[in-house]
Design a protein around this motif. Structure first.
Motif, PDB file in Angstrom:
ATOM      1  N   LEU A  55     -14.049  18.919  -4.814  1.00 31.58           N
ATOM      2  CA  LEU A  55     -13.956  17.478  -5.060  1.00 31.58           C
ATOM      3  C   LEU A  55     -14.954  16.789  -4.144  1.00 31.58           C
ATOM      4  O   LEU A  55     -14.751  16.726  -2.940  1.00 31.58           O
ATOM      5  CB  LEU A  55     -12.529  16.998  -4.785  1.00 31.58           C
ATOM      6  CG  LEU A  55     -12.294  15.514  -4.982  1.00 31.58           C
ATOM      7  CD1 LEU A  55     -12.375  15.133  -6.438  1.00 31.58           C
ATOM      8  CD2 LEU A  55     -10.948  15.120  -4.422  1.00 31.58           C
ATOM      9  N   ASP A  57     -16.060  13.551  -4.338  1.00 29.02           N
ATOM     10  CA  ASP A  57     -15.833  12.164  -3.970  1.00 29.02           C
ATOM     11  C   ASP A  57     -14.783  11.515  -4.870  1.00 29.02           C
ATOM     12  O   ASP A  57     -14.711  11.821  -6.058  1.00 29.02           O
ATOM     13  CB  ASP A  57     -17.164  11.404  -4.081  1.00 29.02           C
ATOM     14  CG  ASP A  57     -17.098  10.056  -3.439  1.00 29.02           C
ATOM     15  OD1 ASP A  57     -16.701  10.001  -2.279  1.00 29.02           O
ATOM     16  OD2 ASP A  57     -17.424   9.057  -4.097  1.00 29.02           O
ATOM     17  N   VAL A  58     -13.972  10.655  -4.288  1.00 26.38           N
ATOM     18  CA  VAL A  58     -13.064   9.799  -5.065  1.00 26.38           C
ATOM     19  C   VAL A  58     -13.335   8.375  -4.638  1.00 26.38           C
ATOM     20  O   VAL A  58     -13.337   8.084  -3.445  1.00 26.38           O
ATOM     21  CB  VAL A  58     -11.581  10.099  -4.762  1.00 26.38           C
ATOM     22  CG1 VAL A  58     -10.685   9.239  -5.638  1.00 26.38           C
ATOM     23  CG2 VAL A  58     -11.262  11.553  -4.946  1.00 26.38           C
ATOM     24  N   LEU A 105      -4.145  19.211  -5.571  1.00 28.05           N
ATOM     25  CA  LEU A 105      -5.197  20.205  -5.789  1.00 28.05           C
ATOM     26  C   LEU A 105      -6.199  20.279  -4.646  1.00 28.05           C
ATOM     27  O   LEU A 105      -6.731  21.338  -4.337  1.00 28.05           O
ATOM     28  CB  LEU A 105      -5.971  19.865  -7.070  1.00 28.05           C
ATOM     29  CG  LEU A 105      -5.380  20.388  -8.366  1.00 28.05           C
ATOM     30  CD1 LEU A 105      -6.043  19.692  -9.532  1.00 28.05           C
ATOM     31  CD2 LEU A 105      -5.609  21.888  -8.454  1.00 28.05           C
ATOM     32  N   PHE A 106      -6.500  19.124  -4.072  1.00 31.03           N
ATOM     33  CA  PHE A 106      -7.556  19.060  -3.053  1.00 31.03           C
ATOM     34  C   PHE A 106      -7.037  18.355  -1.809  1.00 31.03           C
ATOM     35  O   PHE A 106      -6.598  17.214  -1.888  1.00 31.03           O
ATOM     36  CB  PHE A 106      -8.764  18.275  -3.586  1.00 31.03           C
ATOM     37  CG  PHE A 106      -9.331  18.797  -4.861  1.00 31.03           C
ATOM     38  CD1 PHE A 106     -10.147  19.911  -4.870  1.00 31.03           C
ATOM     39  CD2 PHE A 106      -9.063  18.163  -6.059  1.00 31.03           C
ATOM     40  CE1 PHE A 106     -10.680  20.385  -6.051  1.00 31.03           C
ATOM     41  CE2 PHE A 106      -9.597  18.636  -7.242  1.00 31.03           C
ATOM     42  CZ  PHE A 106     -10.404  19.748  -7.238  1.00 31.03           C
ATOM     43  N   GLU A 107      -7.120  19.029  -0.668  1.00 31.60           N
ATOM     44  CA  GLU A 107      -6.739  18.374   0.586  1.00 31.60           C
ATOM     45  C   GLU A 107      -7.645  17.177   0.864  1.00 31.60           C
ATOM     46  O   GLU A 107      -7.232  16.199   1.458  1.00 31.60           O
ATOM     47  CB  GLU A 107      -6.852  19.360   1.761  1.00 31.60           C
ATOM     48  CG  GLU A 107      -5.907  20.538   1.700  1.00 31.60           C
ATOM     49  CD  GLU A 107      -4.493  20.186   2.132  1.00 31.60           C
ATOM     50  OE1 GLU A 107      -4.248  19.033   2.492  1.00 31.60           O
ATOM     51  OE2 GLU A 107      -3.637  21.091   2.073  1.00 31.60           O
ATOM     52  N   SER A 108      -8.896  17.302   0.429  1.00 31.90           N
ATOM     53  CA  SER A 108      -9.856  16.252   0.770  1.00 31.90           C
ATOM     54  C   SER A 108      -9.534  14.938   0.072  1.00 31.90           C
ATOM     55  O   SER A 108     -10.040  13.894   0.466  1.00 31.90           O
ATOM     56  CB  SER A 108     -11.270  16.693   0.424  1.00 31.90           C
ATOM     57  OG  SER A 108     -11.376  16.932  -0.957  1.00 31.90           O
ATOM     58  N   ALA A 109      -8.683  14.981  -0.965  1.00 30.13           N
ATOM     59  CA  ALA A 109      -8.351  13.735  -1.659  1.00 30.13           C
ATOM     60  C   ALA A 109      -7.501  12.824  -0.790  1.00 30.13           C
ATOM     61  O   ALA A 109      -7.467  11.616  -1.002  1.00 30.13           O
ATOM     62  CB  ALA A 109      -7.611  14.044  -2.958  1.00 30.13           C
ATOM     63  N   ASN A 110      -6.839  13.401   0.206  1.00 29.12           N
ATOM     64  CA  ASN A 110      -5.881  12.630   1.000  1.00 29.12           C
ATOM     65  C   ASN A 110      -6.486  11.338   1.562  1.00 29.12           C
ATOM     66  O   ASN A 110      -6.071  10.236   1.205  1.00 29.12           O
ATOM     67  CB  ASN A 110      -5.358  13.544   2.118  1.00 29.12           C
ATOM     68  CG  ASN A 110      -4.195  12.951   2.856  1.00 29.12           C
ATOM     69  OD1 ASN A 110      -4.106  11.738   2.995  1.00 29.12           O
ATOM     70  ND2 ASN A 110      -3.282  13.772   3.321  1.00 29.12           N
ATOM     71  N   TRP A 111      -7.461  11.467   2.406  1.00 26.82           N
ATOM     72  CA  TRP A 111      -8.026  10.267   3.044  1.00 26.82           C
ATOM     73  C   TRP A 111      -8.854   9.448   2.065  1.00 26.82           C
ATOM     74  O   TRP A 111      -8.938   8.233   2.182  1.00 26.82           O
ATOM     75  CB  TRP A 111      -8.885  10.647   4.252  1.00 26.82           C
ATOM     76  CG  TRP A 111      -8.079  11.001   5.449  1.00 26.82           C
ATOM     77  CD1 TRP A 111      -6.754  11.320   5.469  1.00 26.82           C
ATOM     78  CD2 TRP A 111      -8.540  11.063   6.794  1.00 26.82           C
ATOM     79  NE1 TRP A 111      -6.367  11.591   6.745  1.00 26.82           N
ATOM     80  CE2 TRP A 111      -7.431  11.443   7.587  1.00 26.82           C
ATOM     81  CE3 TRP A 111      -9.769  10.844   7.407  1.00 26.82           C
ATOM     82  CZ2 TRP A 111      -7.534  11.606   8.962  1.00 26.82           C
ATOM     83  CZ3 TRP A 111      -9.871  11.014   8.773  1.00 26.82           C
ATOM     84  CH2 TRP A 111      -8.757  11.386   9.545  1.00 26.82           C
ATOM     85  N   GLN A 112      -9.494  10.131   1.131  1.00 24.05           N
ATOM     86  CA  GLN A 112     -10.315   9.367   0.189  1.00 24.05           C
ATOM     87  C   GLN A 112      -9.438   8.469  -0.664  1.00 24.05           C
ATOM     88  O   GLN A 112      -9.807   7.350  -0.994  1.00 24.05           O
ATOM     89  CB  GLN A 112     -11.120  10.320  -0.686  1.00 24.05           C
ATOM     90  CG  GLN A 112     -12.053  11.187   0.130  1.00 24.05           C
ATOM     91  CD  GLN A 112     -13.036  11.919  -0.736  1.00 24.05           C
ATOM     92  OE1 GLN A 112     -13.837  11.319  -1.430  1.00 24.05           O
ATOM     93  NE2 GLN A 112     -12.988  13.230  -0.714  1.00 24.05           N
ATOM     94  N   GLU A 115      -8.350   5.584   1.418  1.00 21.84           N
ATOM     95  CA  GLU A 115      -9.418   4.589   1.495  1.00 21.84           C
ATOM     96  C   GLU A 115      -9.443   3.748   0.217  1.00 21.84           C
ATOM     97  O   GLU A 115      -9.574   2.522   0.259  1.00 21.84           O
ATOM     98  CB  GLU A 115     -10.767   5.295   1.696  1.00 21.84           C
ATOM     99  CG  GLU A 115     -11.841   4.372   2.204  1.00 21.84           C
ATOM    100  CD  GLU A 115     -13.217   5.035   2.257  1.00 21.84           C
ATOM    101  OE1 GLU A 115     -13.417   6.056   1.567  1.00 21.84           O
ATOM    102  OE2 GLU A 115     -14.065   4.525   2.990  1.00 21.84           O
ATOM    103  N   ASN A 129       0.967  10.349   2.174  1.00 17.97           N
ATOM    104  CA  ASN A 129       0.893   9.414   3.295  1.00 17.97           C
ATOM    105  C   ASN A 129       0.025   8.219   2.903  1.00 17.97           C
ATOM    106  O   ASN A 129      -1.023   7.979   3.476  1.00 17.97           O
ATOM    107  CB  ASN A 129       0.295  10.151   4.503  1.00 17.97           C
ATOM    108  CG  ASN A 129       0.268   9.309   5.743  1.00 17.97           C
ATOM    109  OD1 ASN A 129       1.050   8.375   5.878  1.00 17.97           O
ATOM    110  ND2 ASN A 129      -0.639   9.626   6.653  1.00 17.97           N
ATOM    111  N   LYS A 131      -1.104   5.060   3.214  1.00 20.00           N
ATOM    112  CA  LYS A 131      -1.156   3.815   3.989  1.00 20.00           C
ATOM    113  C   LYS A 131      -2.610   3.504   4.292  1.00 20.00           C
ATOM    114  O   LYS A 131      -3.488   4.333   4.054  1.00 20.00           O
ATOM    115  CB  LYS A 131      -0.328   3.952   5.258  1.00 20.00           C
ATOM    116  CG  LYS A 131      -0.767   5.093   6.145  1.00 20.00           C
ATOM    117  CD  LYS A 131       0.076   5.162   7.398  1.00 20.00           C
ATOM    118  CE  LYS A 131      -0.506   6.166   8.366  1.00 20.00           C
ATOM    119  NZ  LYS A 131       0.289   6.375   9.554  1.00 20.00           N
ATOM    120  N   ILE A 133      -6.192   2.948   5.913  1.00 18.56           N
ATOM    121  CA  ILE A 133      -6.886   3.862   6.813  1.00 18.56           C
ATOM    122  C   ILE A 133      -7.962   3.154   7.632  1.00 18.56           C
ATOM    123  O   ILE A 133      -8.082   3.375   8.830  1.00 18.56           O
ATOM    124  CB  ILE A 133      -7.438   5.077   6.038  1.00 18.56           C
ATOM    125  CG1 ILE A 133      -8.027   6.118   6.983  1.00 18.56           C
ATOM    126  CG2 ILE A 133      -8.466   4.685   4.981  1.00 18.56           C
ATOM    127  CD1 ILE A 133      -8.153   7.470   6.384  1.00 18.56           C
TER     128      ILE A 133
END
Lengths: 170, 411
Positions: A55, A57-58, A105-112, A115, A129, A131, A133
């Protein structure tokens, strides 16, 4: 693997749930309904040929004049083995900006996604989570939406007309 | 998992409601963070039980600002992403604009850009690696390399006038040719830097203390690294040979011979080794680019920008004497050129990984939406996983080995 063959495979699986295919600057782009995003991501991830397992970018784009489809969640995916990329968009109504989270599916989606929530107010359902960022948690609006102008409201020399758009967003 | 980690070092009386763990703030202004971001660590004795990251302390809303800036005015914003290697951000942005506008740059410009970008990569990696050794307790190796970052900054200064936030180059190329002094400094760098780097490696790489501190700390598997969206040296340290320069060559990287160093375990030590090896590869790339530029003859040897009158400022002398030049100058400076509608995703291999620019234009004079894919914002999420169960001292090294740059995280 070409854009055409990827498009055929996706259409064969999802039929009319994927549409508006285009290739701006050679980059395969299409749309899918918001409730289909995880099924699509899962298929692109699992399929033995497609293997879109990275992934990139989101992000979200706001189109205030497109009633009922104001917010576009844009996913950029990358198949690192064959080095092909694609992007797809899910349009949401700004009144009910709900879409399932890709964190399954993707850990990287969390912060994106955090945002995206922070700036556009997209509600990622089942996010672990969700909220703010970048901004303070007390903030009660979503600053990257187009209704929040960048310039001081008292200025008249910097309205949208000066930027070639004729009229404001509202 | 959490319960297993709690060793109950602190003996509390039965029925006590006091916590057995301690909350420790690593940041936002802690010497070990090298930037403004916070790690709230829950520690049991010296072991980290869990942690949470807070970013956004220097968020400057670049994506919003960019919606009211013409293309050339966005370059200074990109400087402030990863400010240890601003030129790569600048070039990445210019390449994105050129892609949208359909500008084709001459080969010589591409090679000049590559020299600058690789110098920037070296500047970034040398800071990351030498500071990592400092964080592990060795101050001396740092002094061997720091001198050469100064030399790199002098080269930038010679080319564009500034050192840290460079805004180097223009859409279409460079505002002026490299001066003789700039070339001399590049030659000096190519002659002297390899010796310094070798000395640095001799001091640090096989140092017993440094190895003990680094090996095994903050390791991540290739699969987890991909899931966390790792790119750049940190992903390559985990064993995945993904490099934008090779996979999607930009700025004529396809004309160059170089290797992609990879690691195996994805720990702090591998990240250090990969960065060191990449510096050697960068030196090779700069040498090749230098040679290729020397090989240009005649008119080609003087080219330093593409022919893009709508976006590239005309010569000042022409502005004063020619009507067209004056009009273009005015239109460019006032940002009055409508750009074609379209959407572009363009990425470059930044010092930290894939630096992407997602630009949507609706045919106006400014981007409708601009999004930066900042590599270190994306991979910093893994910090909790990397440090779970580790010592506080490991957390410090993991942080410096990830090369977390607050400017890039917060945008």
């Amino acid at each position: 693997m070409t854009n055409e063959s990827i498009q055929e495979k996706i259409i064969a699986k999802f039929g009319d749930k994927v549409f508006n295919f285009s290739e701006p600057y050679g980059f395969l782009t299409f749309e899918t309904p918001a409730d289909n995003n995880i099924a699509l991501l899962q298929f692109l991830f699992d399929d033995a040929d497609l293997k879109f397992r990275f992934l990139t970018d989101v992000t979200v784009v706001h189109y205030p004049n497109d009633k009922g489809r104001e917010l576009a969640v844009v996913y950029h995916l990358h198949n690192l083995v064959d080095n092909v990329r694609l992007r797809f968009k899910c349009f949401l109504d700004i009144q009910t900006p709900d879409i399932d989270t890709a964190t399954v599916l993707f850990e990287s989606a969390n912060w994106q996604e955090r945002e995206a929530y922070d700036f556009f107010g997209v509600n990622f359902v089942n996010h672990p989570n969700l909220k703010r960022i970048m901004n303070v948690e007390e903030m009660d609006y979503f600053p990257l939406r187009k209704e929040y102008p960048l310039e001081d409201q008292s200025r008249t020399d910097k309205d949208d007309e000066m930027f070639g758009r004729g009229g404001s967003y509202n | 998992m959490t319960d297993e980690l709690i060793q109950h070092n602190i003996k509390l009386p039965d029925g006590s409601i006091e916590k057995t763990t301690t909350t420790l703030n690593l940041g936002p202004t802690h010497p070990a963070t090298h930037g403004v971001f916070q790690n709230i660590l829950e520690v049991d004795g010296e072991r980290i039980v869990s942690s949470e990251q807070t970013v956004g302390y220097i968020h400057r809303a670049f994506e919003k600002i960019a919606e009211r800036r013409s293309l050339y005015q966005i370059t200074p914003l990109t400087d402030r992403l990863n400010y240890c290697s601003s030129p790569i951000n600048n070039m990445g942005w210019h390449l994105t604009c050129e892609k949208l506008l359909g500008i084709k740059t001459p080969k010589r410009v591409d090679y000049m850009r590559i020299i600058i970008m690789e110098l920037a990569r070296i500047a970034d990696h040398l800071i990351c690696n030498s500071i990592m050794v400092v964080d592990a307790g060795g101050l001396t190796p740092f002094t061997y390399l720091m001198e050469y970052r100064e030399l790199i900054y002098e080269i930038y200064e010679e080319i564009c006038g500034s050192r840290l936030t460079t805004t180097i180059g223009r859409i279409g190329g460079f505002e002026r040719n490299f001066s003789d002094t700039a070339w001399k400094k590049i030659e000096k760098f190519l002659n002297e830097y390899p010796k310094a780097l070798r000395e640095f490696e001799n001091l640090a790489t096989r140092n017993r203390v440094f190895m003990e501190r680094c090996i095994g700390a903050g390791a991540i598997s290739a699969e987890r690294a991909l899931s966390y969206g790792f790119t750049g040296p940190n992903l390559r340290a985990a064993g995945v040979d993904y490099d934008v320069r090779v996979h999607t060559p930009y700025s004529s990287y396809e004309d160059f011979e170089f290797k992609i160093p990879v690691g195996t375990t994805g720990d702090v030590y591998d990240r250090y080794l990969v960065r060191n090896k990449e510096m050697w590869e960068s030196i090779e790339i700069i040498k090749q680019a230098y040679q290729k530029i020397q090989d240009f003859k005649g008119e080609e040897a003087e080219v330093y920008h593409a022919d893009a009158p709508d976006y590239y400022l005309p010569k000042k002398a022409d502005v004063y004497t020619k009507m067209e030049a004056l009009i273009y100058h005015f239109k460019i400076v006032m940002g009055e050129t409508e750009m074609p509608a379209g959407e572009v995703y363009n990425c470059v291999e930044g010092a930290n990984g894939e630096l992407g620019f997602y630009l949507i234009s609706d045919g106006g004079r400014t981007p409708y939406r601009l999004h930066f894919r900042r590599p270190c914002f994306i991979y910093y999420q893994s910090f909790s996983e990397l440090t779970k169960g580790a010592m506080i001292s490991d957390a410090v090294l993991v942080m410096s080995s990830l090369n977390l740059i607050a400017g890039e995280m917060d945008a």
